[in-house]
Design a protein around this motif. Structure first.
Motif, PDB file in Angstrom:
ATOM      1  N   GLY A  49      16.508  19.267  -1.782  1.00  0.00           N
ATOM      2  CA  GLY A  49      15.338  20.042  -1.437  1.00  0.00           C
ATOM      3  C   GLY A  49      14.057  19.372  -2.297  1.00  0.00           C
ATOM      4  O   GLY A  49      13.140  19.474  -1.591  1.00  0.00           O
ATOM      5  N   PRO A  50      14.125  19.304  -3.352  1.00  0.00           N
ATOM      6  CA  PRO A  50      12.906  18.429  -3.827  1.00  0.00           C
ATOM      7  C   PRO A  50      12.467  17.405  -3.344  1.00  0.00           C
ATOM      8  O   PRO A  50      11.066  17.082  -3.238  1.00  0.00           O
ATOM      9  N   ASN A  51      13.413  16.562  -2.596  1.00  0.00           N
ATOM     10  CA  ASN A  51      12.818  15.459  -1.949  1.00  0.00           C
ATOM     11  C   ASN A  51      11.815  15.670  -0.752  1.00  0.00           C
ATOM     12  O   ASN A  51      11.068  15.066  -0.567  1.00  0.00           O
ATOM     13  N   LEU A  52      12.106  16.693   0.008  1.00  0.00           N
ATOM     14  CA  LEU A  52      11.556  17.296   0.800  1.00  0.00           C
ATOM     15  C   LEU A  52      10.152  17.949   0.559  1.00  0.00           C
ATOM     16  O   LEU A  52       8.923  17.637   1.145  1.00  0.00           O
ATOM     17  N   LYS A  53       9.768  18.184  -0.814  1.00  0.00           N
ATOM     18  CA  LYS A  53       8.488  18.701  -1.145  1.00  0.00           C
ATOM     19  C   LYS A  53       7.964  17.208  -1.764  1.00  0.00           C
ATOM     20  O   LYS A  53       6.613  17.227  -1.572  1.00  0.00           O
ATOM     21  N   GLY A  83       0.840  -1.175  -0.021  1.00  0.00           N
ATOM     22  CA  GLY A  83      -0.026  -0.143   0.126  1.00  0.00           C
ATOM     23  C   GLY A  83       0.791   1.196   0.174  1.00  0.00           C
ATOM     24  O   GLY A  83       0.226   2.357  -0.223  1.00  0.00           O
ATOM     25  N   ASP A  84       1.967   1.198   0.266  1.00  0.00           N
ATOM     26  CA  ASP A  84       2.886   2.268   0.316  1.00  0.00           C
ATOM     27  C   ASP A  84       3.316   2.666  -1.243  1.00  0.00           C
ATOM     28  O   ASP A  84       3.298   2.098  -2.199  1.00  0.00           O
ATOM     29  N   SER A  85       3.610   4.101  -1.347  1.00  0.00           N
ATOM     30  CA  SER A  85       4.357   4.350  -2.523  1.00  0.00           C
ATOM     31  C   SER A  85       5.570   4.545  -2.747  1.00  0.00           C
ATOM     32  O   SER A  85       6.113   5.116  -1.517  1.00  0.00           O
ATOM     33  N   ILE A  86       6.610   4.582  -3.543  1.00  0.00           N
ATOM     34  CA  ILE A  86       7.680   4.752  -3.619  1.00  0.00           C
ATOM     35  C   ILE A  86       8.472   5.177  -4.559  1.00  0.00           C
ATOM     36  O   ILE A  86       7.856   5.011  -5.819  1.00  0.00           O
ATOM     37  N   LEU A  87       9.406   6.183  -4.641  1.00  0.00           N
ATOM     38  CA  LEU A  87      10.180   6.665  -5.729  1.00  0.00           C
ATOM     39  C   LEU A  87      11.637   6.226  -5.805  1.00  0.00           C
ATOM     40  O   LEU A  87      12.078   6.422  -4.702  1.00  0.00           O
ATOM     41  N   TRP A  88      12.325   5.816  -6.925  1.00  0.00           N
ATOM     42  CA  TRP A  88      13.419   5.483  -6.861  1.00  0.00           C
ATOM     43  C   TRP A  88      14.263   6.403  -7.756  1.00  0.00           C
ATOM     44  O   TRP A  88      13.890   6.590  -9.085  1.00  0.00           O
ATOM     45  N   HIS A  89      15.241   7.281  -7.306  1.00  0.00           N
ATOM     46  CA  HIS A  89      15.952   8.089  -8.094  1.00  0.00           C
ATOM     47  C   HIS A  89      17.035   7.124  -8.871  1.00  0.00           C
ATOM     48  O   HIS A  89      17.206   6.173  -8.598  1.00  0.00           O
ATOM     49  N   ALA A 133       7.782   8.401 -14.636  1.00  0.00           N
ATOM     50  CA  ALA A 133       9.254   8.441 -14.422  1.00  0.00           C
ATOM     51  C   ALA A 133       9.304   9.892 -14.972  1.00  0.00           C
ATOM     52  O   ALA A 133       8.784  10.328 -15.768  1.00  0.00           O
ATOM     53  N   PHE A 134      10.145  10.572 -14.042  1.00  0.00           N
ATOM     54  CA  PHE A 134      10.419  12.085 -14.319  1.00  0.00           C
ATOM     55  C   PHE A 134      11.745  12.119 -14.783  1.00  0.00           C
ATOM     56  O   PHE A 134      12.788  11.687 -14.031  1.00  0.00           O
ATOM     57  N   ASN A 135      12.152  13.110 -15.863  1.00  0.00           N
ATOM     58  CA  ASN A 135      13.213  13.377 -16.207  1.00  0.00           C
ATOM     59  C   ASN A 135      14.017  14.584 -15.444  1.00  0.00           C
ATOM     60  O   ASN A 135      13.475  15.710 -15.615  1.00  0.00           O
ATOM     61  N   THR A 136      14.899  14.599 -14.370  1.00  0.00           N
ATOM     62  CA  THR A 136      15.224  15.653 -13.405  1.00  0.00           C
ATOM     63  C   THR A 136      16.267  16.581 -14.357  1.00  0.00           C
ATOM     64  O   THR A 136      16.535  17.452 -13.757  1.00  0.00           O
ATOM     65  N   TRP A 179      10.214  18.573 -11.074  1.00  0.00           N
ATOM     66  CA  TRP A 179       9.868  17.135 -11.125  1.00  0.00           C
ATOM     67  C   TRP A 179       9.281  16.775  -9.633  1.00  0.00           C
ATOM     68  O   TRP A 179       8.361  15.808  -9.835  1.00  0.00           O
ATOM     69  N   ALA A 180       9.424  17.486  -8.540  1.00  0.00           N
ATOM     70  CA  ALA A 180       8.704  17.189  -7.415  1.00  0.00           C
ATOM     71  C   ALA A 180       7.366  17.521  -7.533  1.00  0.00           C
ATOM     72  O   ALA A 180       6.340  17.086  -6.869  1.00  0.00           O
ATOM     73  N   ASP A 181       7.097  18.839  -8.334  1.00  0.00           N
ATOM     74  CA  ASP A 181       5.862  18.998  -8.437  1.00  0.00           C
ATOM     75  C   ASP A 181       5.132  17.914  -9.238  1.00  0.00           C
ATOM     76  O   ASP A 181       3.786  17.692  -9.062  1.00  0.00           O
ATOM     77  N   GLU A 182       5.769  17.353 -10.207  1.00  0.00           N
ATOM     78  CA  GLU A 182       4.810  16.408 -11.044  1.00  0.00           C
ATOM     79  C   GLU A 182       4.717  14.976 -10.072  1.00  0.00           C
ATOM     80  O   GLU A 182       3.778  14.438 -10.451  1.00  0.00           O
ATOM     81  N   VAL A 183       5.574  14.855  -9.107  1.00  0.00           N
ATOM     82  CA  VAL A 183       5.132  13.763  -8.234  1.00  0.00           C
ATOM     83  C   VAL A 183       4.031  14.044  -7.464  1.00  0.00           C
ATOM     84  O   VAL A 183       3.198  13.213  -7.302  1.00  0.00           O
TER      85      VAL A 183
END
Length: 337
Positions: free
Chosen positions: A231-235, A146-152, A196-199, A205-209
């Protein structure tokens, strides 16, 4: 039996890829719980590049020879080997170092029996990447259904492994970032990430997440990038989210102007970790989790080891240069004939 073996060393102890060369060195002798393994293949990892350049803190028990993951055949044992292994067994495993060689002495607690369904090359690409991903999402990220996860660095071998592990536990969404539209397309089409987001091309990209998660953010972020993504991770992280830092490819200094406010407002846990510096007991528990959780899925092909290219170990310089190009999607493997 010859007391020496061929191995890859670094001219003057550190240098660029062209400083790698083959030479004769003493063959290791297994002691205690160790086995002597004749290596068939070994995997490359980014830490190998850093160690070659003199920028990686090598554990005191590690060989000066590069390489931490391999596959091969057991030739002999020390005096206190783990039960379940015998001479002639085909295995793969994780070591503190020494895999760029014809033989390695490694604890049997870090060996896994090679499944017949997998090649030597595939098995050599499993230990470091899959155990690192297992550590990141389960032990540190406390990932649950049930969690969501993002892999850089979504095209990296650890992220390719982690994305597959994530899908196996009924996530609400698996996301990734890369610096390539081609890699992003691959992750969506081949690995089923939700987005998937192109940094490199998107500064937001954080806004897109946030948009992709209806404003909530993701529950877990696994990060290898560091400064550029701090910084974007915190967003992008959700309330009570966990951010796992495994590297700082973009630098280790936090950029100016980054607010620490979200740490309190979102109750964020930001934790760094490493694998190679861990003791054998810790690594052994992760090996057991890999065997129980992932190995059956390798056998029935639910999990896949993505191999970008296989080199003969005589071409290890070219293998290092390919890894330095950051153009790969999966493991680079060297074979020893």
């Amino acid at each position: 039996m010859s007391p020496t073996m061929r191995a890859v060393e670094i001219k003057n102890g550190k240098g660029n890829a062209d400083s790698l060369y083959h030479t004769d060195v003493p063959k290791p002798t297994p002691k205690g719980s160790e086995a002597l393994v004749k290596i068939k293949a070994f995997g490359l990892n980014r830490m190998d590049l850093l160690q070659r350049e003199g920028q990686y803190p090598v554990p005191p028990q590690a060989s000066k020879i590069l390489g931490v993951e391999f596959s091969g055949v057991i030739e002999s044992f020390g005096g206190d080997a783990e039960r379940g292994f015998k001479v002639g067994d085909e295995v793969f495993g994780l070591a503190y170092g020494g895999a760029y060689a014809e033989y390695i002495a490694v604890s049997t607690h870090m060996l896994v029996h090679k499944p017949k369904e997998l090649s030597w090359e595939e098995c050599a690409g499993i230990p470091e990447t899959w155990i690192t991903a297992t550590q990141a999402i389960y032990l540190i990220g406390q990932y649950k259904p049930g969690d969501s996860i993002l892999w850089h660095a979504g095209g990296s071998s650890v992220s390719l492994s982690g994305i597959q592990l994530s899908h196996a536990d009924s996530p609400s969404g698996v996301f990734a970032t890369t610096r390539s539209d081609e890699k992003n397309d691959f992750l969506v089409k081949e690995l089923g990430v939700k987005a998937a987001f192109n940094t490199k091309t998107s500064l937001d990209w954080a806004d897109e997440v946030l948009k992709a998660t209806d404003g909530k953010g993701v529950d877990i972020i696994v990060d290898f990038i560091g400064a550029d993504t701090f910084g974007p991770n915190l967003k992008a992280i959700a309330k009570d989210g966990r951010i796992v830092m495994l590297g700082f490819m973009s630098g280790a200094e936090i950029p100016a102007g980054v607010s620490l406010g979200p740490f309190i407002a979102k109750r964020i846990r930001y934790e760094g970790s490493s694998l190679r510096s861990r003791d054998e007991e810790y690594q052994g528990k992760l090996r057991d989790q890999l065997v129980e959780h992932a190995l059956p899925r390798f056998k029935d092909k639910r999990f896949k080891v993505f191999v970008e290219k296989v080199f003969k170990w005589e071409d290890v310089i070219d293998a290092h240069k390919l890894m330095e190009s950051n153009q790969t999607k999966g493991k680079i493997i060297c074979t020893i004939s």
